[in-house]
Design a protein around this motif. Structure first.
Motif, PDB file in Angstrom:
ATOM      1  N   HIS A  79     109.677  37.194  -9.770  1.00 33.75           N
ATOM      2  CA  HIS A  79     110.094  36.777 -11.665  1.00 33.75           C
ATOM      3  C   HIS A  79     111.574  37.312 -11.462  1.00 33.75           C
ATOM      4  O   HIS A  79     111.576  38.036 -11.307  1.00 33.75           O
ATOM      5  N   GLY A  80     112.517  36.136 -12.815  1.00 43.42           N
ATOM      6  CA  GLY A  80     113.254  37.006 -13.092  1.00 43.42           C
ATOM      7  C   GLY A  80     114.893  37.214 -12.712  1.00 43.42           C
ATOM      8  O   GLY A  80     115.198  36.249 -11.465  1.00 43.42           O
ATOM      9  N   ARG A  81     115.094  37.982 -12.349  1.00 49.70           N
ATOM     10  CA  ARG A  81     116.497  38.410 -12.146  1.00 49.70           C
ATOM     11  C   ARG A  81     115.493  39.169 -10.808  1.00 49.70           C
ATOM     12  O   ARG A  81     116.457  38.392  -9.330  1.00 49.70           O
ATOM     13  N   THR A  82     114.840  39.252 -10.256  1.00 47.35           N
ATOM     14  CA  THR A  82     114.480  39.305  -8.973  1.00 47.35           C
ATOM     15  C   THR A  82     114.600  38.603  -7.696  1.00 47.35           C
ATOM     16  O   THR A  82     115.320  38.554  -6.874  1.00 47.35           O
ATOM     17  N   LYS A  83     114.230  37.476  -8.422  1.00 42.35           N
ATOM     18  CA  LYS A  83     113.530  36.530  -7.833  1.00 42.35           C
ATOM     19  C   LYS A  83     114.709  35.437  -7.703  1.00 42.35           C
ATOM     20  O   LYS A  83     115.202  35.146  -6.868  1.00 42.35           O
ATOM     21  N   GLN A  84     116.110  35.539  -8.686  1.00 42.10           N
ATOM     22  CA  GLN A  84     116.647  34.889  -8.925  1.00 42.10           C
ATOM     23  C   GLN A  84     118.520  36.095  -7.157  1.00 42.10           C
ATOM     24  O   GLN A  84     118.571  34.892  -6.358  1.00 42.10           O
ATOM     25  N   ILE A  85     117.932  37.062  -7.320  1.00 44.51           N
ATOM     26  CA  ILE A  85     118.320  37.570  -6.712  1.00 44.51           C
ATOM     27  C   ILE A  85     118.102  36.883  -4.772  1.00 44.51           C
ATOM     28  O   ILE A  85     118.838  37.439  -3.588  1.00 44.51           O
ATOM     29  N   ALA A  86     116.559  37.519  -4.636  1.00 44.30           N
ATOM     30  CA  ALA A  86     115.735  37.169  -3.215  1.00 44.30           C
ATOM     31  C   ALA A  86     116.522  35.423  -2.866  1.00 44.30           C
ATOM     32  O   ALA A  86     117.171  34.931  -1.369  1.00 44.30           O
TER      33      ALA A  86
END
Length: 182
Positions: A79-86
């Motif tokens: 979720h959030g920034r972690t998901k965007q980076i992934a």
């Protein structure tokens, strides 16, 4: 720019559909034609070239619509920034691989044109002609991947991402009626 890219992906999808209809027509004429002594010289070759063009030209449209099979088990749990980076990392890896394949597909097509390679079958068709669907489809997929990566880096939700797997049909209809993506 957005409209031009979407038209490119849609046009490639329609071209893939045209090749699918061509495969059907060739196979039907070859099957029914046997009864009437009608033969398409190198019909199998034409059908296989249409199959390759159909498969590769349809990739970008399929990707952008979220219909391409992809492994989302890990990404769905983030979720959030972690998901965007992934997502960015996954898109970066996919883009690198597709650009690599595209470069060699274009080089192969160019070499076929440069050396005047022709098909080995009944019809001596220059090979670069059927190879255009392969190289073009990979080129359009490369553009779609770069487009998607730029969009996700910009903070947007990926266009291929569907609603939550737990979403009910009523929630899906409500989201669509409010202008959300499908």
């Amino acid at each position: 720019m957005r409209r031009a890219l979407d038209l490119l992906y849609l046009g490639a999808g329609y071209a893939a559909g045209v090749f699918m209809v061509a495969i059907f027509a060739i196979m039907m004429v070859m099957s029914v034609g046997r009864q009437f002594a009608i033969n398409i010289p190198a019909g199998d070759d034409f059908a296989s070239w249409c199959m390759a063009a159909m498969a590769f030209l349809g990739l970008a449209h399929t990707f952008k619509r979220g219909e391409m099979i992809r492994v989302g088990l890990l990404l769905e749990r983030l979720h959030g920034r972690t998901k965007q980076i992934a997502e960015i990392v996954a898109l970066g890896i996919a883009t690198a691989f597709i650009l690599y394949f595209t470069r060699y597909a274009v080089q192969m097509t160019y070499d076929s044109w440069r050396f005047n390679d022709v098909a080995q079958g009944v019809v001596a068709l220059p090979l670069w002609i059927p190879q255009l669907g392969f190289a073009g489809g990979l080129g359009i997929l490369s553009i779609a991947l770069i487009d998607e990566m730029v969009s996700v880096v910009g903070g947007n939700r990926p266009s291929y991402e569907r609603g939550s797997p737990d979403e009910t049909p009523d929630e899906f209809i409500e989201r669509i009626s409010q202008g959300g993506g499908g």
